[in-house]
Design a protein around this motif. Sequence first.
Motif, PDB file in Angstrom:
ATOM      1  N   LYS A 194       0.967  -1.341  -0.093  1.00  0.00           N
ATOM      2  CA  LYS A 194       0.121   0.154   0.134  1.00  0.00           C
ATOM      3  C   LYS A 194       0.809   1.360   0.021  1.00  0.00           C
ATOM      4  N   SER A 195       2.052   1.065   0.494  1.00  0.00           N
ATOM      5  CA  SER A 195       2.735   2.426   0.986  1.00  0.00           C
ATOM      6  C   SER A 195       3.866   2.750   0.079  1.00  0.00           C
ATOM      7  N   LEU A 196       4.594   2.060  -0.636  1.00  0.00           N
ATOM      8  CA  LEU A 196       5.707   2.337  -1.230  1.00  0.00           C
ATOM      9  C   LEU A 196       5.460   3.220  -2.366  1.00  0.00           C
ATOM     10  N   PRO A 197       6.181   4.226  -2.707  1.00  0.00           N
ATOM     11  CA  PRO A 197       5.803   4.945  -4.009  1.00  0.00           C
ATOM     12  C   PRO A 197       6.721   4.532  -5.416  1.00  0.00           C
ATOM     13  N   LEU A 198       6.067   3.321  -5.564  1.00  0.00           N
ATOM     14  CA  LEU A 198       6.997   2.658  -6.764  1.00  0.00           C
ATOM     15  C   LEU A 198       5.781   2.159  -7.667  1.00  0.00           C
ATOM     16  N   ARG A 199       6.049   1.670  -8.805  1.00  0.00           N
ATOM     17  CA  ARG A 199       5.302   1.260  -9.916  1.00  0.00           C
ATOM     18  C   ARG A 199       4.537  -0.065  -9.352  1.00  0.00           C
ATOM     19  N   LYS A 200       3.387  -0.506  -9.746  1.00  0.00           N
ATOM     20  CA  LYS A 200       2.607  -1.457  -9.195  1.00  0.00           C
ATOM     21  C   LYS A 200       3.343  -2.717  -9.316  1.00  0.00           C
ATOM     22  N   GLU A 201       4.057  -3.244 -10.448  1.00  0.00           N
ATOM     23  CA  GLU A 201       4.742  -4.321 -10.558  1.00  0.00           C
ATOM     24  C   GLU A 201       5.999  -4.632  -9.801  1.00  0.00           C
ATOM     25  N   VAL A 202       6.661  -3.517  -9.348  1.00  0.00           N
ATOM     26  CA  VAL A 202       7.699  -3.486  -8.476  1.00  0.00           C
ATOM     27  C   VAL A 202       7.293  -3.457  -7.318  1.00  0.00           C
ATOM     28  N   LYS A 203       6.217  -3.087  -6.789  1.00  0.00           N
ATOM     29  CA  LYS A 203       5.486  -3.514  -5.318  1.00  0.00           C
ATOM     30  C   LYS A 203       4.928  -4.753  -5.182  1.00  0.00           C
ATOM     31  N   LYS A 204       4.454  -5.402  -6.383  1.00  0.00           N
ATOM     32  CA  LYS A 204       4.165  -6.840  -6.187  1.00  0.00           C
ATOM     33  C   LYS A 204       5.347  -7.737  -5.959  1.00  0.00           C
ATOM     34  N   VAL A 205       6.577  -7.233  -6.627  1.00  0.00           N
ATOM     35  CA  VAL A 205       7.818  -8.031  -6.025  1.00  0.00           C
ATOM     36  C   VAL A 205       8.290  -7.905  -4.732  1.00  0.00           C
ATOM     37  N   VAL A 206       8.360  -6.745  -4.248  1.00  0.00           N
ATOM     38  CA  VAL A 206       8.558  -6.233  -3.116  1.00  0.00           C
ATOM     39  C   VAL A 206       7.736  -7.110  -2.137  1.00  0.00           C
ATOM     40  N   HIS A 207       6.463  -7.144  -2.294  1.00  0.00           N
ATOM     41  CA  HIS A 207       5.529  -7.583  -1.214  1.00  0.00           C
ATOM     42  C   HIS A 207       5.805  -9.062  -1.210  1.00  0.00           C
ATOM     43  N   LEU A 208       6.027  -9.816  -2.668  1.00  0.00           N
ATOM     44  CA  LEU A 208       6.297 -11.303  -2.701  1.00  0.00           C
ATOM     45  C   LEU A 208       7.698 -11.483  -1.849  1.00  0.00           C
ATOM     46  N   VAL A 209       8.567 -10.932  -2.076  1.00  0.00           N
ATOM     47  CA  VAL A 209       9.906 -11.353  -1.587  1.00  0.00           C
ATOM     48  C   VAL A 209       9.883 -11.162  -0.065  1.00  0.00           C
ATOM     49  N   LEU A 210       9.388 -10.008   0.413  1.00  0.00           N
ATOM     50  CA  LEU A 210       9.167  -9.975   1.746  1.00  0.00           C
ATOM     51  C   LEU A 210       8.512 -10.932   2.635  1.00  0.00           C
ATOM     52  N   HIS A 211       7.212 -11.194   1.877  1.00  0.00           N
ATOM     53  CA  HIS A 211       6.445 -12.343   2.321  1.00  0.00           C
ATOM     54  C   HIS A 211       7.190 -13.765   2.136  1.00  0.00           C
ATOM     55  N   ALA A 212       8.129 -13.905   1.519  1.00  0.00           N
ATOM     56  CA  ALA A 212       8.682 -15.173   1.219  1.00  0.00           C
ATOM     57  C   ALA A 212       9.873 -15.180   2.128  1.00  0.00           C
ATOM     58  N   ILE A 213      10.445 -14.299   2.395  1.00  0.00           N
ATOM     59  CA  ILE A 213      11.534 -14.259   3.582  1.00  0.00           C
ATOM     60  C   ILE A 213      10.960 -14.456   4.913  1.00  0.00           C
ATOM     61  N   ALA A 214       9.692 -13.735   5.225  1.00  0.00           N
ATOM     62  CA  ALA A 214       8.837 -13.976   6.382  1.00  0.00           C
ATOM     63  C   ALA A 214       8.660 -15.461   6.511  1.00  0.00           C
ATOM     64  N   LEU A 215       8.173 -16.078   5.614  1.00  0.00           N
ATOM     65  CA  LEU A 215       7.780 -17.642   5.480  1.00  0.00           C
ATOM     66  C   LEU A 215       9.015 -18.375   5.863  1.00  0.00           C
ATOM     67  N   ILE A 216      10.151 -18.386   5.286  1.00  0.00           N
ATOM     68  CA  ILE A 216      11.275 -19.007   5.390  1.00  0.00           C
ATOM     69  C   ILE A 216      11.881 -18.689   6.848  1.00  0.00           C
ATOM     70  N   LEU A 217      11.815 -17.551   7.374  1.00  0.00           N
ATOM     71  CA  LEU A 217      12.339 -17.283   8.811  1.00  0.00           C
ATOM     72  C   LEU A 217      11.246 -18.146   9.755  1.00  0.00           C
ATOM     73  N   GLY A 218      10.045 -17.948   9.383  1.00  0.00           N
ATOM     74  CA  GLY A 218       8.965 -18.718  10.164  1.00  0.00           C
ATOM     75  C   GLY A 218       9.264 -20.012  10.317  1.00  0.00           C
ATOM     76  N   ILE A 219       9.412 -20.718   9.147  1.00  0.00           N
ATOM     77  CA  ILE A 219       9.626 -22.116   9.181  1.00  0.00           C
ATOM     78  C   ILE A 219      10.873 -22.506  10.023  1.00  0.00           C
ATOM     79  N   ILE A 220      12.110 -21.850   9.779  1.00  0.00           N
ATOM     80  CA  ILE A 220      13.407 -22.045  10.647  1.00  0.00           C
ATOM     81  C   ILE A 220      12.969 -21.991  12.372  1.00  0.00           C
ATOM     82  N   GLY A 221      12.016 -20.777  12.231  1.00  0.00           N
ATOM     83  CA  GLY A 221      11.775 -20.643  13.619  1.00  0.00           C
ATOM     84  C   GLY A 221      10.964 -21.776  14.324  1.00  0.00           C
ATOM     85  N   ILE A 222       9.884 -22.316  13.798  1.00  0.00           N
ATOM     86  CA  ILE A 222       8.952 -23.090  14.267  1.00  0.00           C
ATOM     87  C   ILE A 222       9.983 -24.675  14.306  1.00  0.00           C
TER      88      ILE A 222
END
Lengths: 229, 229
Positions: A70-98
């Motif tokens: 919602k917040s980054l002042p970037l093109r929609k395609e770039v924001k989608k990639v940022v959104h996806l990559v951050l979620h992917a890192i969060a998922l990986i760290l979550g799995i390691i944490g579990i």
Amino acid sequence: MGIEVKSWELAFVPHALASAGAVMVLVWCIYLRGGLAWESSNKSLVFNIHPVLMLIGFIILGGEAIMSYKSLPLRKEVKKVVHLVLHAIALILGIIGIYAAFKYHNESSIANLYSLHSWLGIGIIVLYGIQLKFKVIDPFKPMDIWFCGIFYPGGAAGLRRESLPWHVVVGLFVYILAVANAAIGFLEKLTFLESSGLAKYGAEAYLVNFTAIVTILYGALVIILYSAI
Amino acid sequence: MGIEVKSWELAFVPHALASAGAVMVLVWCIYLRGGLAWESSNKSLVFNIHPVLMLIGFIILGGEAIMSYKSLPLRKEVKKVVHLVLHAIALILGIIGIYAAFKYHNESSIANLYSLHSWLGIGIIVLYGIQLKFKVIDPFKPMDIWFCGIFYPGGAAGLRRESLPWHVVVGLFVYILAVANAAIGFLEKLTFLESSGLAKYGAEAYLVNFTAIVTILYGALVIILYSAI
């Protein structure tokens, strides 16, 4: 709105709360609970990886992933990639944490998967993975109609439009569950510590409870400021 | 939406979950935990009033109050009164339920207000009361600009329009917190029981954990089917 506050004027608050929560969980696990270790004869150090990765890696990064779209002042395609990559890192760290929690349990001969916290945690990480999986691969198999689409500019525009509300509703539901389960986890660990003699009104008890409250406020603001409205 | 389900086709599901949750908490407290009593030498019977009133009285009735405003086929003025009366009953039963927890603690020489569950609980009941209070009395004092209005047809129409989004956002936030805190409470009580010897994989442990899960699903459906969308 009844009071004159624009939501963007409060936009820094969740980031400030995230920083505070990250510092608090690190002070707790490193300074008060002896530190972090993947291999150690002191098994508590293995456990300590769990709250650190789940809060900083999963909850905070996951929240930043939600906000970024919602917040980054970037093109929609770039924001989608940022959104996806951050979620992917969060998922990986979550799995390691579990995994760290299972490793601690196994090496300390504690039963696995008996508590509500563990059940919810497994459910949350699976749903989180499904949300991401349907964004990245196999977008056109029958079951995948749910979440396919927005990363596939070639996909049918109607399918993309129709799947997005489900992505948002399921995503918000999973994120609220994750934040609630973090609070449950803090309470569960503190209850164990207090039943082993930790002071109920001591500094450490207050630190852990306030870390949980900061986590809840962060999650609420992520959703109120960046998603639901 | 990506799958062909209209939200009204699922409208009965939260009521079914509410019935299931109510039966489960009664089976737990009456059949497995010995029953309910306001005065007893067996102090556990005093405690048992707490989960019963908080789940059936506060969470379930509060959820029905939220749903009633969207779902009942009545005039708006009548729906407002139903919404208000259900919330008022939920608040009263919630306060009695919290009082039962203090009574149990005091009569058993257990410390009060040290846990995250108790802190969140006090915060939730206060916010719940504020939401209701601003609907019922003193609507025009300066601080009350927030929530005054919709029960006062004579109030300035602009004020009413402006305060309603805050009532909804704060109400949803408080309700989500209440549901999460119920899950925390089930986990906390079960952790105490398990540390006193209750089987981690026994029938009672499963009953309590599944009651918590039914409660979470109920709360999620109340919000997804009746409020947020």
